[in-house]
Design an enzyme around this catalytic site. Structure first.
Site, PDB file in Angstrom:
ATOM      1  N   GLY A   1      -2.672   3.797  -4.325  1.00 34.81           N
ATOM      2  CA  GLY A   1      -3.750   4.550  -5.466  1.00 34.81           C
ATOM      3  C   GLY A   1      -5.132   4.971  -4.402  1.00 34.81           C
TER       4      GLY A   1
ATOM      5  N   GLN B   1     -12.604   1.093   0.661  1.00 32.15           N
ATOM      6  CA  GLN B   1     -13.397   2.583  -0.799  1.00 32.15           C
ATOM      7  C   GLN B   1     -13.926   1.896  -1.846  1.00 32.15           C
ATOM      8  OE1 GLN B   1      -9.352   3.882  -1.033  1.00 32.15           O
ATOM      9  NE2 GLN B   1      -9.278   4.411   0.979  1.00 32.15           N
TER      10      GLN B   1
ATOM     11  N   GLY C   1      -4.420  -1.850  -0.822  1.00 33.69           N
ATOM     12  CA  GLY C   1      -3.677  -1.490  -1.694  1.00 33.69           C
ATOM     13  C   GLY C   1      -3.054  -0.217  -1.911  1.00 33.69           C
TER      14      GLY C   1
ATOM     15  N   SER D   1       0.857  -1.391  -0.207  1.00 32.24           N
ATOM     16  CA  SER D   1      -0.327  -0.250  -0.207  1.00 32.24           C
ATOM     17  C   SER D   1       0.940   1.553   0.243  1.00 32.24           C
ATOM     18  CB  SER D   1      -0.962  -0.023   1.251  1.00 32.24           C
ATOM     19  OG  SER D   1      -1.407  -1.371   1.302  1.00 32.24           O
TER      20      SER D   1
ATOM     21  N   HIS E   1      -6.714  -2.233   9.459  1.00 32.32           N
ATOM     22  CA  HIS E   1      -5.961  -3.018   9.315  1.00 32.32           C
ATOM     23  C   HIS E   1      -5.516  -4.255  10.636  1.00 32.32           C
ATOM     24  CE1 HIS E   1      -3.692  -2.625   5.094  1.00 32.32           C
ATOM     25  NE2 HIS E   1      -3.982  -1.026   5.560  1.00 32.32           N
TER      26      HIS E   1
ATOM     27  N   CYS F   1      -9.454  -1.866   3.940  1.00 33.46           N
ATOM     28  CA  CYS F   1      -9.258  -1.211   3.212  1.00 33.46           C
ATOM     29  C   CYS F   1      -8.692   0.056   1.822  1.00 33.46           C
ATOM     30  CB  CYS F   1      -7.049  -0.551   3.303  1.00 33.46           C
ATOM     31  SG  CYS F   1      -5.992   0.447   3.521  1.00 33.46           S
TER      32      CYS F   1
ATOM     33  N   GLU G   1      -5.866  -7.272  10.114  1.00 40.21           N
ATOM     34  CA  GLU G   1      -4.277  -8.253  10.250  1.00 40.21           C
ATOM     35  C   GLU G   1      -3.198  -7.505  10.474  1.00 40.21           C
ATOM     36  OE1 GLU G   1      -2.966  -5.878   7.014  1.00 40.21           O
ATOM     37  OE2 GLU G   1      -5.118  -5.963   7.620  1.00 40.21           O
TER      38      GLU G   1
END
Length: 380
Positions: free
Chosen positions: A238, A268, A236, A55, A354, A264, A356
């Site tokens: 962008g 979106q 990810g 990310s 997150h 994450c 994880e």
């Protein structure tokens, strides 16, 4: 462009922000030049996981903790196969790592992977500047890349911006692979890789899930070819406004009513699939100490974040969407940014942070259990 060199700590380096602010220090890692979006991360630990998080592709990470590198680098804590940050900024790098797990210094690892960094600057002042002015383009220059200030500033201002960047396919796997369940296999999940971290399929595998990780270019047909009990969309890099293909795939999953979980970037994507917009945050949320409230329980979690964009959805009302009713399930207590979405008429939810997080905190690990519960309910 980078030039690998040892002894970089004695090489002058310059950090140039697109608004003209300049910081001077010493090279850290590789010597050369790099460009990206300047962002800051508030974690006091977990720097190896940060560096290898896809990310952070095309971002120059400023560490707010002053002392970085004290545990060195090991071969176990990588979240992917390489360092993804475009550049790295620290105030006081450790001279000697102190950990029995360390295999090499952080400086050596950055150098080996060609990551240009800078040390010895006032990272507190830089962080305050980014909080006031917002995340912006930046360049780090050292060794032969250093020119006069005006020339460096012009090069920074020519660099691409993060808004409008479509990056997930640049970091995702190009071939499908399988992470087997640990112990008895209970479910199969198709995970669309938009920049997935290694710990994510591991957290699912711990719960008896066989995870089929698919490229970002996977189609709806590819997803259902593995006969999944559930579908996952990863984190990810962008701008989510450019992610038309993942949005289309997610709508196909929602139409079929398969249990769905997003993290994450996946949050979106769910927002867009439901008809909500997204927007760029001023400086984003990055670090491992962000307070988030789970509105379904009222519990406040300390969570790990890495995002510069957010979903624009009503905080205090249920919304009608093409897939039934939806609501904001989690919210950031610092600034009321949407941190989670939940469909009320279909088995789908997502969070912006997150659960994880390998370096912790682990307050949100229950979300994987919530995903399992959705799949159990669907099977029943």
């Amino acid at each position: 462009m980078t030039t690998s060199t040892r002894g970089a700590a004695k090489t002058p380096a310059v950090l140039v922000l697109e608004d003209g602010r300049i910081f001077r220090g010493r090279a850290y890692g590789a010597v050369g030049e790099t460009f990206g979006e300047a962002v800051f991360s508030t974690g006091m630990t977990g720097y190896q996981e940060t560096l290898t998080d896809p990310s952070y592709h095309r971002q120059v990470v400023v560490m707010t903790a002053p002392h970085v590198g004290n545990t060195g680098v090991n071969d176990e804590d990588m979240e992917s196969k390489k360092i993804w940050v475009s550049g790295y900024v620290v105030r006081d790098p450790a001279r000697v790592p102190s950990s029995w797990r360390s295999r090499r210094t952080l400086d050596e690892e950055l150098d080996a992977q060609g990551v240009v960094g800078i040390s010895g600057i006032d990272t507190r002042a830089l962080t305050r500047h980014l909080r006031e002015r917002g995340a912006m383009r930046v360049g780090i220059f050292s060794g032969g890349a250093v020119q006069d200030d005006a020339a460096l500033l012009a090069r920074v201002q020519e660099a691409p911006q993060m808004k409008g960047a479509n990056l997930s396919a640049e970091v995702a796997t190009t071939e499908p692979y399988v992470v087997p369940a640990i112990g008895e296999k209970k479910f199969t999940v198709a995970a669309v890789d938009l920049g997935i971290k290694g710990m994510t399929p591991h957290r699912m595998a711990e719960r008896g899930i066989e995870v089929h990780v698919l490229p970002a270019t996977a189609t709806v047909e590819d997803v259902y070819a593995v006969n999944p009990d559930g579908v996952f969309f990863s984190n990810g890099p962008g701008d989510p406004a450019t992610a038309d293909h993942p949005v289309s795939v997610m709508r196909g999953v929602l139409e079929r009513g398969t249990p769905l979980f997003g993290i994450c970037f996946g949050n979106q994507i769910l927002g867009r699939a439901l008809g909500f917009g997204t927007f760029k945050l001023k400086y984003g949320h990055r670090g491992i100490n962000q307070p988030v409230q789970d509105r379904t329980t009222g519990k406040v979690e300390v969570t790990a974040h890495n995002h510069g964009f957010a979903v624009d959805a009503p905080l205090d009302q249920v919304s009608e969407t093409p897939f039934g009713r939806a609501e904001v399930s989690h919210v950031c207590l610092n600034d009321n940014v949407v941190e989670g979405l939940r469909l009320l008429d279909r088995p789908a939810f997502s969070v912006q942070y997150h659960p994880e997080a390998a370096a912790g905190p682990h307050d949100a690990a229950y979300l994987f259990d919530r995903f399992v519960s959705l799949m159990e309910g669907q099977r029943a």
